[in-house]
Design an enzyme around this catalytic site. Structure first.
Site, PDB file in Angstrom:
ATOM      1  N   TYR A  91      -0.069  28.740 -11.078  1.00 19.03           N
ATOM      2  CA  TYR A  91       0.472  27.810 -10.055  1.00 19.03           C
ATOM      3  C   TYR A  91       1.602  26.701 -10.761  1.00 19.03           C
ATOM      4  O   TYR A  91       1.746  25.551 -10.139  1.00 19.03           O
ATOM      5  CB  TYR A  91      -0.669  27.069  -9.413  1.00 19.03           C
ATOM      6  CG  TYR A  91      -1.545  27.500  -8.458  1.00 19.03           C
ATOM      7  CD1 TYR A  91      -1.141  28.562  -7.520  1.00 19.03           C
ATOM      8  CD2 TYR A  91      -2.964  27.938  -9.044  1.00 19.03           C
ATOM      9  CE1 TYR A  91      -1.948  29.349  -6.832  1.00 19.03           C
ATOM     10  CE2 TYR A  91      -3.870  28.581  -8.124  1.00 19.03           C
ATOM     11  CZ  TYR A  91      -3.475  29.447  -7.135  1.00 19.03           C
ATOM     12  OH  TYR A  91      -4.139  29.856  -6.437  1.00 19.03           O
ATOM     13  N   ASP A 150     -12.895  27.564 -13.061  1.00 14.65           N
ATOM     14  CA  ASP A 150     -12.683  28.431 -14.093  1.00 14.65           C
ATOM     15  C   ASP A 150     -11.275  28.353 -14.501  1.00 14.65           C
ATOM     16  O   ASP A 150     -10.230  28.065 -13.515  1.00 14.65           O
ATOM     17  CB  ASP A 150     -12.981  29.846 -14.217  1.00 14.65           C
ATOM     18  CG  ASP A 150     -14.559  30.119 -14.098  1.00 14.65           C
ATOM     19  OD1 ASP A 150     -15.051  29.771 -15.086  1.00 14.65           O
ATOM     20  OD2 ASP A 150     -15.170  30.833 -13.352  1.00 14.65           O
ATOM     21  N   HIS A 399       1.256  35.456 -14.847  1.00  8.92           N
ATOM     22  CA  HIS A 399       1.307  35.839 -13.407  1.00  8.92           C
ATOM     23  C   HIS A 399       1.689  34.558 -12.709  1.00  8.92           C
ATOM     24  O   HIS A 399       1.295  33.357 -13.138  1.00  8.92           O
ATOM     25  CB  HIS A 399      -0.167  36.511 -13.010  1.00  8.92           C
ATOM     26  CG  HIS A 399      -1.075  35.638 -13.230  1.00  8.92           C
ATOM     27  ND1 HIS A 399      -1.748  35.526 -14.308  1.00  8.92           N
ATOM     28  CD2 HIS A 399      -1.623  34.654 -12.219  1.00  8.92           C
ATOM     29  CE1 HIS A 399      -2.801  34.562 -14.061  1.00  8.92           C
ATOM     30  NE2 HIS A 399      -2.787  33.987 -13.176  1.00  8.92           N
ATOM     31  N   TYR A 485      -2.370  28.316   0.534  1.00  8.60           N
ATOM     32  CA  TYR A 485      -2.971  27.159   0.291  1.00  8.60           C
ATOM     33  C   TYR A 485      -2.297  26.297  -0.816  1.00  8.60           C
ATOM     34  O   TYR A 485      -2.690  25.176  -1.015  1.00  8.60           O
ATOM     35  CB  TYR A 485      -4.547  26.993   0.280  1.00  8.60           C
ATOM     36  CG  TYR A 485      -5.191  27.201  -1.090  1.00  8.60           C
ATOM     37  CD1 TYR A 485      -5.750  26.086  -1.770  1.00  8.60           C
ATOM     38  CD2 TYR A 485      -5.177  28.479  -1.880  1.00  8.60           C
ATOM     39  CE1 TYR A 485      -6.099  26.282  -2.932  1.00  8.60           C
ATOM     40  CE2 TYR A 485      -5.544  28.731  -3.016  1.00  8.60           C
ATOM     41  CZ  TYR A 485      -6.203  27.251  -3.719  1.00  8.60           C
ATOM     42  OH  TYR A 485      -6.889  27.631  -5.141  1.00  8.60           O
ATOM     43  N   ARG A 486      -1.836  26.988  -1.912  1.00  7.88           N
ATOM     44  CA  ARG A 486      -1.404  26.699  -3.225  1.00  7.88           C
ATOM     45  C   ARG A 486      -0.447  27.351  -3.785  1.00  7.88           C
ATOM     46  O   ARG A 486      -0.355  28.699  -3.714  1.00  7.88           O
ATOM     47  CB  ARG A 486      -2.410  26.630  -4.082  1.00  7.88           C
ATOM     48  CG  ARG A 486      -2.836  25.704  -5.224  1.00  7.88           C
ATOM     49  CD  ARG A 486      -3.879  25.694  -5.761  1.00  7.88           C
ATOM     50  NE  ARG A 486      -4.321  25.097  -7.200  1.00  7.88           N
ATOM     51  CZ  ARG A 486      -5.133  25.116  -7.765  1.00  7.88           C
ATOM     52  NH1 ARG A 486      -6.412  25.649  -7.465  1.00  7.88           N
ATOM     53  NH2 ARG A 486      -5.373  24.372  -9.057  1.00  7.88           N
TER      54      ARG A 486
END
Length: 555
Positions: A91, A150, A399, A485-486
């Site tokens: 992210y 995690d 990723h 959501y993110r």
């Protein structure tokens, strides 16, 4: 030298000198070697001219130094980008929102201010990691644990502010929802405390969320209205007994009643986190069975659901497996197990059994062999490789996560699979989604249908294709009532753009707040799709550049 946008080199150098006077030269990072540590290792813009690389990084040790940084930034109109521990993998990691922003690294602010196992809360600074807090609790023999994600090297504060989730009961899995009270340095350098913290000498900073008046804490999550320097959290008392159950089902459609049953059980606090997965998916690092893989495109280029189902039945492979945590004393866990079996009798051929169970406290050997350590708040790095570069990825350079929220409903999940498989077919890309892809159930009262877009450090054309695919997914999700959501910085304008009710009333509200709270636009411009008035032309800049590339314009 990378410069912040609209900042002259002479002004930047003058600001650096002032930062060094406040922090000490050793905590002002300006060498290329140091700044490379603040690149997003998984950036979908790797080595592009607009890859978000900081111009500088600062590491304050206390709130007073944060205030001084903000004052200097206002003087020279320098954009800041605060991070907690910078472990937001997939992210954006520790990279800034936009190239040239100055990272404010809060890792040195790592005090555990209080942990109370009688009233079950803690108060921590942003540099505290889940490992730090767990070790403190264990060392002091405290009877609580904090719900964790995690891997365990991240910050409770940072994870909560980005709406992170975990693995125990729903009320604790929602990390922002289970926070209580915060301290914030505003864009003008003023310190704000929310909720009960606004009462001088308050004894319930981390126990009552609301205090008096409007509840404002949400303004500081996934936003750029302040730098959070302290945060309280509700903690879960350690149970006397823990039980992990496995629920195996034979047919794809069994998921529909299973979700309904588990919704009731979870919302009644009979079970904790339910982990959905399919044994038809190969273990990480292993190829899918060739016969099964052939059925994914054997029906006019689409998946043959009947053949997949027959393959599972013929080989004795459950179509779905759901692991469920149960907490309490031993007799309560046993009673709940009996009740769970009774509720699942409506599903033909369901198999429910105990995977493992422990009396607490556990010894070290039990902790080591425990299957889902995170369900008891034990931080670890065991699944780190799933969220990093590894041999299972092609290309293998990391990723970005695509994380839309969908209803907690089995029918909608199966629909979601079909929509995404069709979209990847239209994009002429191999689909990471199959008829046995499972929902992520961290979110309380909703599912996240999450997938990874792998990227490359060498193939820029491939990264461009990934960015196109991601944006297409955002649009298709929104058309179906699902919202991400993110997101990584590259895609935050796209995601905020999808939340467009009433001509983007929410975004306009955010921008009105931004203009009043941060008139110089110094705090994380663009974070969460919120741009200050002096930089609003930058909205969708990444998209425009990609469109130009696709039209054949020079990079």
């Amino acid at each position: 030298m990378i410069l912040p946008i609209n900042v002259k080199e002479s002004d930047f150098k003058a600001a650096i000198a002032k930062f060094e006077a406040v922090l000490g030269k050793e905590w002002v990072f300006k060498s290329e070697e140091d700044l490379n540590l603040y690149r997003d290792a998984y950036s979908p813009q790797w080595d592009d001219e607009d890859e978000p690389i900081p111009s500088l990084a600062l590491a304050p040790k206390n709130v007073k130094e944060v205030q001084a940084i903000v004052k200097i930034a206002n003087e020279y109109k320098i954009p800041l980008f605060p991070i907690s521990t910078g472990k937001n993998l997939g992210y954006g990691s520790c990279a800034p929102q936009q190239r040239g922003q100055v990272v404010v690294d809060l890792k040195r602010m790592n005090k555990i201010i209080e942990v109370n196992d009688k009233r079950n809360f803690c108060i921590v600074e942003p540099g505290v990691s889940y490992f730090d807090l767990y070790e403190y609790v264990e060392k002091n023999n405290l009877n609580v644990f904090l719900d964790i994600p995690d891997p365990g090297w991240g910050s409770p504060l940072g994870n909560a502010l980005d709406h992170g989730w975990g693995y125990s009961y729903g009320m604790y899995r929602d990390h922002f929802g289970s926070h209580c009270g915060m301290e914030v340095v505003l864009a003008n350098g003023e310190i704000l405390r929310t909720g009960m913290g606004a009462l001088p000498g308050s004894k319930t900073f981390a126990e009552n969320k609301y205090g008096y008046g409007p509840y404002v804490d949400g303004l500081f999550s996934q936003s750029n209205f302040g730098i959070v320097t302290k945060m309280g959290f509700w903690m879960m008392p350690k149970p006397e007994h823990y039980m992990l159950l496995s629920i195996k089902m034979k047919r794809r459609e069994d998921l529909i009643p299973a979700v309904e049953i588990l919704n009731y059980l979870e919302d009644s606090f009979i079970v904790g986190w339910p982990q959905y997965f399919s044994p038809l998916n190969p273990p990480y690092g292993k190829p899918m069975n060739a016969e099964l893989k052939s059925y994914l495109t054997s029906k006019n280029g689409k998946a043959d659901l009947d053949k997949i189902q027959n393959y599972a039945l013929r080989n004795g492979i459950p179509y779905w497996n759901i692991d469920v945590s149960v907490y309490g004393c031993k007799s309560v866990c046993d009673a709940n197990l009996h009740y769970i079996k009774e509720r699942f009798k409506v599903i033909e051929g369901v198999d429910i059994f105990i995977v493992e169970e422990y009396d607490l406290p556990m010894n070290l050997e039990q902790k080591k062999k425990m299957k889902h350590k995170v369900t008891l708040g034990i931080p670890n790095m065991e699944i780190f490789w799933i969220s990093t570069r590894g041999e299972t990825f092609d290309p293998s350079d990391g990723h970005v996560w695509f994380s839309p929220i969908i209803p907690r409903d089995g029918n909608e999940l199966l629909k979601c699979q079909n929509v995404y498989m069709d979209l990847f077919s239209e994009l002429n890309m191999e689909s990471p989604i199959t008829p046995f892809s499972h929902p992520r159930s961290w979110m309380y009262r909703a599912f996240c249908f999450m997938l990874a877009f792998h990227n490359s450090r060498t193939d820029r054309e491939y990264n461009l294709k990934v960015r196109q695919a991601y944006r297409a997914m955002v649009k298709v999700a929104a058309q179906n009532g699902w919202g991400d959501y993110r997101a990584a910085p590259t895609f935050q304008d796209d995601v905020m753009g999808a939340y467009s009710f009433n001509n983007h009333a929410l975004r306009r509200f955010h921008e009105n707040l931004k203009d009043h709270l941060d008139p110089n636009g110094i705090l994380a411009p663009g974070r969460g799709g919120i741009w200050p008035k002096n930089l609003r032309d930058n909205r969708f800049a990444n998209n425009r550049r990609d469109e130009a590339i696709l039209k054949g314009d020079k990079r």
